[in-house]
Motif scaffolding. Structure first.
Motif, PDB file in Angstrom:
ATOM      1  N   ARG A  32       0.815  -1.214   0.000  1.00  0.00           N
ATOM      2  CA  ARG A  32       0.000   0.000   0.000  1.00  0.00           C
ATOM      3  C   ARG A  32       0.851   1.268   0.000  1.00  0.00           C
ATOM      4  N   ARG A  33       0.325   2.291  -0.653  1.00  0.00           N
ATOM      5  CA  ARG A  33       0.956   3.606  -0.606  1.00  0.00           C
ATOM      6  C   ARG A  33       0.369   4.385   0.575  1.00  0.00           C
ATOM      7  N   GLU A  34       1.183   5.255   1.143  1.00  0.00           N
ATOM      8  CA  GLU A  34       0.740   6.040   2.294  1.00  0.00           C
ATOM      9  C   GLU A  34       0.515   7.490   1.866  1.00  0.00           C
ATOM     10  N   PHE A  35      -0.710   7.960   2.049  1.00  0.00           N
ATOM     11  CA  PHE A  35      -1.044   9.347   1.753  1.00  0.00           C
ATOM     12  C   PHE A  35      -1.745   9.955   2.972  1.00  0.00           C
ATOM     13  N   PRO A  36      -1.506  11.226   3.264  1.00  0.00           N
ATOM     14  CA  PRO A  36      -2.030  11.825   4.500  1.00  0.00           C
ATOM     15  C   PRO A  36      -3.546  11.788   4.626  1.00  0.00           C
ATOM     16  N   TRP A  37      -4.282  11.941   3.524  1.00  0.00           N
ATOM     17  CA  TRP A  37      -5.748  11.968   3.608  1.00  0.00           C
ATOM     18  C   TRP A  37      -6.342  10.590   3.896  1.00  0.00           C
ATOM     19  N   ARG A  38      -5.533   9.550   3.819  1.00  0.00           N
ATOM     20  CA  ARG A  38      -6.027   8.219   4.169  1.00  0.00           C
ATOM     21  C   ARG A  38      -5.971   7.973   5.678  1.00  0.00           C
ATOM     22  N   LYS A  39      -5.344   8.871   6.414  1.00  0.00           N
ATOM     23  CA  LYS A  39      -5.127   8.671   7.852  1.00  0.00           C
ATOM     24  C   LYS A  39      -5.940   9.623   8.719  1.00  0.00           C
TER      25      LYS A  39
END
Length: 227
Positions: A32-39
């Motif tokens: 998975r890629r980590e992006f701020p809006w997913r957290k």
């Protein structure tokens, strides 16, 4: 009443999509890629992410996301800024003149029609300038836990290839996903498809030989037969 042939096709599609779900979620757990809006769950910040993710890659939006949420901390803050100030702040994201105008208009609608709060209904979200069905689905799923398939052009491409049905429309793909994937898994599945599209199932030069779905992908199989 559906014919036996129609029922058979539906069952076959469901079986395929269940297999796709299992394979891609297993792959996504490791890739998975980590992006701020997913957290985060803040509706306004998710709104900003969805607004800029249209026609701008997630990598570019991620790079500037922290600055965006600081500059535009609320819809009221947006309206307090001059248009040229908004343009300057979003210039690295592209389409800055059109987007600056839309962001002001969107903020005005949120303040005047929704009491300064990002709405929780898809029909209301889609009345906001710059917000389409993909953006609305992202906001509802991430900010409010109202899970629905998030279908952008990248998700479209992956599903069309898996089914080798290149004329499918976004709404058809949304319905196909919703039939098989339920609850929070819808959000995971949508993100997994986006990540697969960005890393492997690219528009040009897809890396089919290392794709976790090449065993079930009808487009890949049709290419292999022609080779």
């Amino acid at each position: 009443m559906k014919s036996i042939n129609e029922i058979s096709k539906i069952n076959s599609l469901a079986t395929l999509m269940i297999r796709v779900k299992k394979l891609i979620l297993e792959w996504w757990e490791q890739n998975r890629r980590e992006f701020p809006w997913r957290k985060i769950k803040n509706p306004w910040k998710i709104f900003l992410a969805s607004f800029f993710l249209r026609k701008t890659t997630a990598t570019v939006v991620s790079k500037h996301f922290e600055n965006i949420v600081k500059k535009f901390s609320s819809p009221e803050k947006v309206l307090a800024m001059k248009l040229n100030e908004i343009e300057e702040a979003i210039k690295p994201l592209g389409m800055y003149r059109v987007r600056a105008k839309q962001l002001r208009e969107a903020s005005e609608v949120i303040i005047q029609e929704y009491e300064g709060k990002v709405p929780q209904e898809i029909s209301k979200l889609m009345r906001i300038p710059g917000i389409g069905r993909y953006s609305a689905a992202l906001i509802l799923s991430v900010a409010y836990g109202k899970y629905m398939p998030i279908v952008d052009i990248n998700v479209e491409r992956v599903i069309k290839r898996i089914l080798n049905a290149l004329t499918l429309k976004a709404i058809d793909i949304e319905e196909i996903i919703a039939e098989v994937v339920k609850g929070r898994d819808v959000l995971k599945f949508s993100f997994a498809l986006m990540d697969l599209a960005g890393m492997i199932c690219r528009k040009s030069k897809p890396k089919c030989d290392i794709c976790p779905l090449n065993g079930v992908c009808k487009w890949w199989k049709s290419k292999s037969l022609k080779a």
